[in-house]
Design a protein around this motif. Structure first.
Motif, PDB file in Angstrom:
ATOM      1  N   ARG A  40       0.825  -1.212   0.000  1.00 39.13           N
ATOM      2  CA  ARG A  40       0.000   0.000   0.000  1.00 39.13           C
ATOM      3  C   ARG A  40       0.859   1.262   0.000  1.00 39.13           C
ATOM      4  NH1 ARG A  40      -3.661  -0.518   4.812  1.00 39.13           N
ATOM      5  NH2 ARG A  40      -2.592  -2.447   5.215  1.00 39.13           N
ATOM      6  N   ILE A  41       1.974   1.235   0.741  1.00 36.01           N
ATOM      7  CA  ILE A  41       2.876   2.388   0.765  1.00 36.01           C
ATOM      8  C   ILE A  41       3.452   2.632  -0.623  1.00 36.01           C
ATOM      9  CG2 ILE A  41       5.126   3.177   1.604  1.00 36.01           C
ATOM     10  CD1 ILE A  41       4.415   1.807   4.296  1.00 36.01           C
ATOM     11  N   LEU A  42       3.823   1.551  -1.305  1.00 37.21           N
ATOM     12  CA  LEU A  42       4.406   1.687  -2.637  1.00 37.21           C
ATOM     13  C   LEU A  42       3.378   2.153  -3.659  1.00 37.21           C
ATOM     14  CD1 LEU A  42       6.721  -1.436  -2.750  1.00 37.21           C
ATOM     15  CD2 LEU A  42       7.394   0.956  -2.509  1.00 37.21           C
ATOM     16  N   GLY A  43       2.125   1.751  -3.486  1.00 38.03           N
ATOM     17  CA  GLY A  43       1.055   2.188  -4.384  1.00 38.03           C
ATOM     18  C   GLY A  43       1.399   1.999  -5.840  1.00 38.03           C
ATOM     19  N   ASN A  44       1.416   3.079  -6.586  1.00 41.22           N
ATOM     20  CA  ASN A  44       1.697   3.034  -8.026  1.00 41.22           C
ATOM     21  C   ASN A  44       3.155   2.736  -8.339  1.00 41.22           C
ATOM     22  OD1 ASN A  44      -0.979   3.590  -8.625  1.00 41.22           O
ATOM     23  ND2 ASN A  44      -0.640   5.795  -8.680  1.00 41.22           N
ATOM     24  N   ASN A  45       4.009   2.771  -7.340  1.00 42.85           N
ATOM     25  CA  ASN A  45       5.429   2.463  -7.548  1.00 42.85           C
ATOM     26  C   ASN A  45       5.728   0.977  -7.392  1.00 42.85           C
ATOM     27  OD1 ASN A  45       6.170   5.189  -7.940  1.00 42.85           O
ATOM     28  ND2 ASN A  45       6.109   5.507  -5.735  1.00 42.85           N
ATOM     29  N   LEU A  46       4.690   0.157  -7.308  1.00 41.88           N
ATOM     30  CA  LEU A  46       4.843  -1.282  -7.179  1.00 41.88           C
ATOM     31  C   LEU A  46       5.273  -1.845  -8.529  1.00 41.88           C
ATOM     32  CD1 LEU A  46       4.473  -3.610  -5.176  1.00 41.88           C
ATOM     33  CD2 LEU A  46       2.130  -3.800  -5.974  1.00 41.88           C
ATOM     34  N   THR A  47       6.565  -2.109  -8.658  1.00 43.66           N
ATOM     35  CA  THR A  47       7.154  -2.506  -9.921  1.00 43.66           C
ATOM     36  C   THR A  47       7.406  -4.003  -9.964  1.00 43.66           C
ATOM     37  OG1 THR A  47       8.270  -0.371  -9.967  1.00 43.66           O
ATOM     38  CG2 THR A  47       9.100  -2.042 -11.466  1.00 43.66           C
ATOM     39  N   LYS A  48       7.186  -4.605 -11.120  1.00 44.43           N
ATOM     40  CA  LYS A  48       7.455  -6.030 -11.324  1.00 44.43           C
ATOM     41  C   LYS A  48       8.839  -6.200 -11.936  1.00 44.43           C
ATOM     42  CE  LYS A  48       3.076  -6.873 -10.346  1.00 44.43           C
ATOM     43  NZ  LYS A  48       2.678  -7.157  -9.025  1.00 44.43           N
ATOM     44  N   GLY A  49       9.407  -7.384 -11.774  1.00 42.03           N
ATOM     45  CA  GLY A  49      10.674  -7.715 -12.419  1.00 42.03           C
ATOM     46  C   GLY A  49      11.913  -7.161 -11.748  1.00 42.03           C
ATOM     47  N   LEU A  50      11.845  -6.893 -10.458  1.00 44.26           N
ATOM     48  CA  LEU A  50      12.984  -6.343  -9.724  1.00 44.26           C
ATOM     49  C   LEU A  50      13.912  -7.442  -9.227  1.00 44.26           C
ATOM     50  CD1 LEU A  50      11.028  -3.843  -7.435  1.00 44.26           C
ATOM     51  CD2 LEU A  50      12.187  -3.328  -9.583  1.00 44.26           C
ATOM     52  N   ARG A  73      12.462 -10.574 -10.799  1.00 43.26           N
ATOM     53  CA  ARG A  73      13.378 -11.233 -11.720  1.00 43.26           C
ATOM     54  C   ARG A  73      14.235 -12.212 -10.920  1.00 43.26           C
ATOM     55  NH1 ARG A  73      16.588  -7.086 -14.627  1.00 43.26           N
ATOM     56  NH2 ARG A  73      14.562  -6.763 -15.548  1.00 43.26           N
ATOM     57  N   SER A  74      14.654 -11.762  -9.728  1.00 41.71           N
ATOM     58  CA  SER A  74      15.415 -12.632  -8.836  1.00 41.71           C
ATOM     59  C   SER A  74      15.094 -12.274  -7.393  1.00 41.71           C
ATOM     60  CB  SER A  74      16.922 -12.505  -9.093  1.00 41.71           C
ATOM     61  OG  SER A  74      17.382 -11.230  -8.724  1.00 41.71           O
ATOM     62  N   LEU A  75      15.254 -13.275  -6.530  1.00 48.21           N
ATOM     63  CA  LEU A  75      15.022 -13.095  -5.103  1.00 48.21           C
ATOM     64  C   LEU A  75      16.183 -13.742  -4.372  1.00 48.21           C
ATOM     65  CD1 LEU A  75      13.220 -12.335  -2.667  1.00 48.21           C
ATOM     66  CD2 LEU A  75      12.099 -14.543  -2.945  1.00 48.21           C
ATOM     67  N   ILE A  76      16.855 -12.935  -3.551  1.00 43.48           N
ATOM     68  CA  ILE A  76      17.981 -13.428  -2.763  1.00 43.48           C
ATOM     69  C   ILE A  76      17.627 -13.253  -1.294  1.00 43.48           C
ATOM     70  CG2 ILE A  76      20.411 -13.129  -2.168  1.00 43.48           C
ATOM     71  CD1 ILE A  76      20.766 -11.860  -4.974  1.00 43.48           C
ATOM     72  N   GLY A  77      17.763 -14.327  -0.541  1.00 41.17           N
ATOM     73  CA  GLY A  77      17.605 -14.269   0.903  1.00 41.17           C
ATOM     74  C   GLY A  77      18.974 -14.362   1.547  1.00 41.17           C
ATOM     75  N   VAL A  78      19.207 -13.564   2.563  1.00 44.17           N
ATOM     76  CA  VAL A  78      20.472 -13.608   3.318  1.00 44.17           C
ATOM     77  C   VAL A  78      20.128 -13.701   4.792  1.00 44.17           C
ATOM     78  CG1 VAL A  78      22.577 -12.361   3.945  1.00 44.17           C
ATOM     79  CG2 VAL A  78      21.747 -12.262   1.590  1.00 44.17           C
ATOM     80  N   ASP A  79      20.795 -14.621   5.486  1.00 34.94           N
ATOM     81  CA  ASP A  79      20.621 -14.716   6.930  1.00 34.94           C
ATOM     82  C   ASP A  79      21.925 -15.176   7.552  1.00 34.94           C
ATOM     83  OD1 ASP A  79      17.877 -14.690   8.735  1.00 34.94           O
ATOM     84  OD2 ASP A  79      19.532 -15.751   9.681  1.00 34.94           O
ATOM     85  N   ILE A  80      22.111 -14.812   8.797  1.00 33.91           N
ATOM     86  CA  ILE A  80      23.323 -15.146   9.539  1.00 33.91           C
ATOM     87  C   ILE A  80      23.207 -16.510  10.228  1.00 33.91           C
ATOM     88  CG2 ILE A  80      22.632 -14.060  11.722  1.00 33.91           C
ATOM     89  CD1 ILE A  80      25.510 -12.921  11.854  1.00 33.91           C
ATOM     90  N   ASP A  81      21.978 -16.969  10.460  1.00 31.54           N
ATOM     91  CA  ASP A  81      21.730 -18.182  11.233  1.00 31.54           C
ATOM     92  C   ASP A  81      21.704 -19.410  10.313  1.00 31.54           C
ATOM     93  OD1 ASP A  81      20.597 -20.280  12.790  1.00 31.54           O
ATOM     94  OD2 ASP A  81      19.587 -18.815  14.063  1.00 31.54           O
ATOM     95  N   LEU A  82      22.724 -20.258  10.425  1.00 30.76           N
ATOM     96  CA  LEU A  82      22.838 -21.435   9.559  1.00 30.76           C
ATOM     97  C   LEU A  82      21.663 -22.396   9.710  1.00 30.76           C
ATOM     98  CD1 LEU A  82      26.668 -22.101   9.874  1.00 30.76           C
ATOM     99  CD2 LEU A  82      25.430 -21.458   7.797  1.00 30.76           C
ATOM    100  N   GLU A  83      21.089 -22.500  10.900  1.00 32.22           N
ATOM    101  CA  GLU A  83      19.930 -23.377  11.099  1.00 32.22           C
ATOM    102  C   GLU A  83      18.735 -22.908  10.276  1.00 32.22           C
ATOM    103  OE1 GLU A  83      18.995 -23.965  15.254  1.00 32.22           O
ATOM    104  OE2 GLU A  83      21.124 -24.083  15.753  1.00 32.22           O
ATOM    105  N   LEU A  84      18.535 -21.604  10.209  1.00 25.73           N
ATOM    106  CA  LEU A  84      17.410 -21.062   9.452  1.00 25.73           C
ATOM    107  C   LEU A  84      17.644 -21.128   7.949  1.00 25.73           C
ATOM    108  CD1 LEU A  84      16.500 -17.992  11.668  1.00 25.73           C
ATOM    109  CD2 LEU A  84      15.523 -20.301  11.703  1.00 25.73           C
ATOM    110  N   ILE A  85      18.886 -21.030   7.544  1.00 24.26           N
ATOM    111  CA  ILE A  85      19.210 -21.071   6.116  1.00 24.26           C
ATOM    112  C   ILE A  85      18.797 -22.400   5.487  1.00 24.26           C
ATOM    113  CG2 ILE A  85      21.172 -21.218   4.520  1.00 24.26           C
ATOM    114  CD1 ILE A  85      22.363 -18.861   5.959  1.00 24.26           C
ATOM    115  N   VAL A  86      18.957 -23.486   6.219  1.00 27.08           N
ATOM    116  CA  VAL A  86      18.543 -24.797   5.706  1.00 27.08           C
ATOM    117  C   VAL A  86      17.059 -24.766   5.336  1.00 27.08           C
ATOM    118  CG1 VAL A  86      18.231 -27.225   6.325  1.00 27.08           C
ATOM    119  CG2 VAL A  86      20.325 -26.042   6.981  1.00 27.08           C
ATOM    120  N   LYS A  87      16.235 -24.217   6.214  1.00 22.52           N
ATOM    121  CA  LYS A  87      14.798 -24.124   5.947  1.00 22.52           C
ATOM    122  C   LYS A  87      14.506 -23.130   4.823  1.00 22.52           C
ATOM    123  CE  LYS A  87      13.596 -25.462  10.613  1.00 22.52           C
ATOM    124  NZ  LYS A  87      12.972 -25.096  11.875  1.00 22.52           N
TER     125      LYS A  87
END
Length: 148
Positions: A40-50, A73-87
Motif C-alpha cells: 500500500r505504501i508503494l502504491g503506483n510504484n509497485l514494480t514487477k521484475g525487480l 526477476r530474482s530473489l535473494i535471501g540472506v541470513d546469519i543463522d545457519l539453522e534457518l538457512i537450511v529451511k
C-alpha cells in the motif's frame, strides 16, 4: 565482503521467538500484514521484475509473499543463522523466479554494490548490535532509485 561473522554482531532468536515464527499468527498477522502495508505504501510504484533482497530472511517465510507481490526477476535471501538457512533453502524451491539463499551478515552482505532494486528488511534490526551499520550496508547494495 567475506569477513567471518562475529557472534556479538547479532542476538539469536529466543526459544519462544522460534516457536512464534512457525505459527499461522506470525505468517498472517505479522508478516502478511507487513507485506500488505508495504504494498500500500508503494502504491503506483509497485514494480514487477525487480532484483529483490530479503535480508534477515530467516526460514524464508516471506519468499512466497514477495514473489506474488513483486513477481521479481530474482530473489535473494540472506541470513546469519545457519539453522534457518537450511529451511530457507527449502522455501525457495517453489519460487517462480531465480532465487537463492546465502549465508551472511547484514553488516557485510555477500552482494555487489548497487546490485538489488528492493531491500525487504522485516523484524531484523532489533537483533543487531549496530543498526546504523546494517542500514548503511543495505544502502550499499541498493541500486540508485531502489526501495528499502
Amino acid at each position: 565482503m567475506g569477513q567471518e561473522i562475529a557472534e556479538e554482531e547479532w542476538v539469536r532468536e529466543t526459544r519462544f521467538g522460534r516457536w512464534f515464527l512457525g505459527t499461522e499468527i506470525w505468517r498472517r498477522y505479522v508478516l502478511g500484514d507487513a507485506v500488505d502495508i508495504f504494498a500500500r505504501i508503494l502504491g503506483n510504484n509497485l514494480t514487477k521484475g525487480l532484483h529483490v533482497l530479503d535480508v534477515g530472511c530467516g526460514e524464508g517465510t516471506a519468499f512466497p509473499l514477495l514473489d506474488a507481490l513483486f513477481e521479481p526477476r530474482s530473489l535473494i535471501g540472506v541470513d546469519i543463522d545457519l539453522e534457518l538457512i537450511v529451511k530457507a533453502r527449502a522455501a525457495v524451491a517453489g519460487m517462480g523466479c531465480q532465487s537463492e539463499v546465502r549465508h551472511g551478515s547484514v553488516l557485510d552482505l555477500p552482494l555487489l554494490d548497487d546490485s538489488v532494486d528492493l531491500v525487504f528488511c522485516h523484524q531484523l534490526l532489533h537483533h543487531l548490535s549496530s543498526q546504523t551499520a546494517a542500514l548503511c550496508e543495505c544502502r550499499r547494495v541498493l541500486a540508485p532509485g531502489g526501495i528499502m
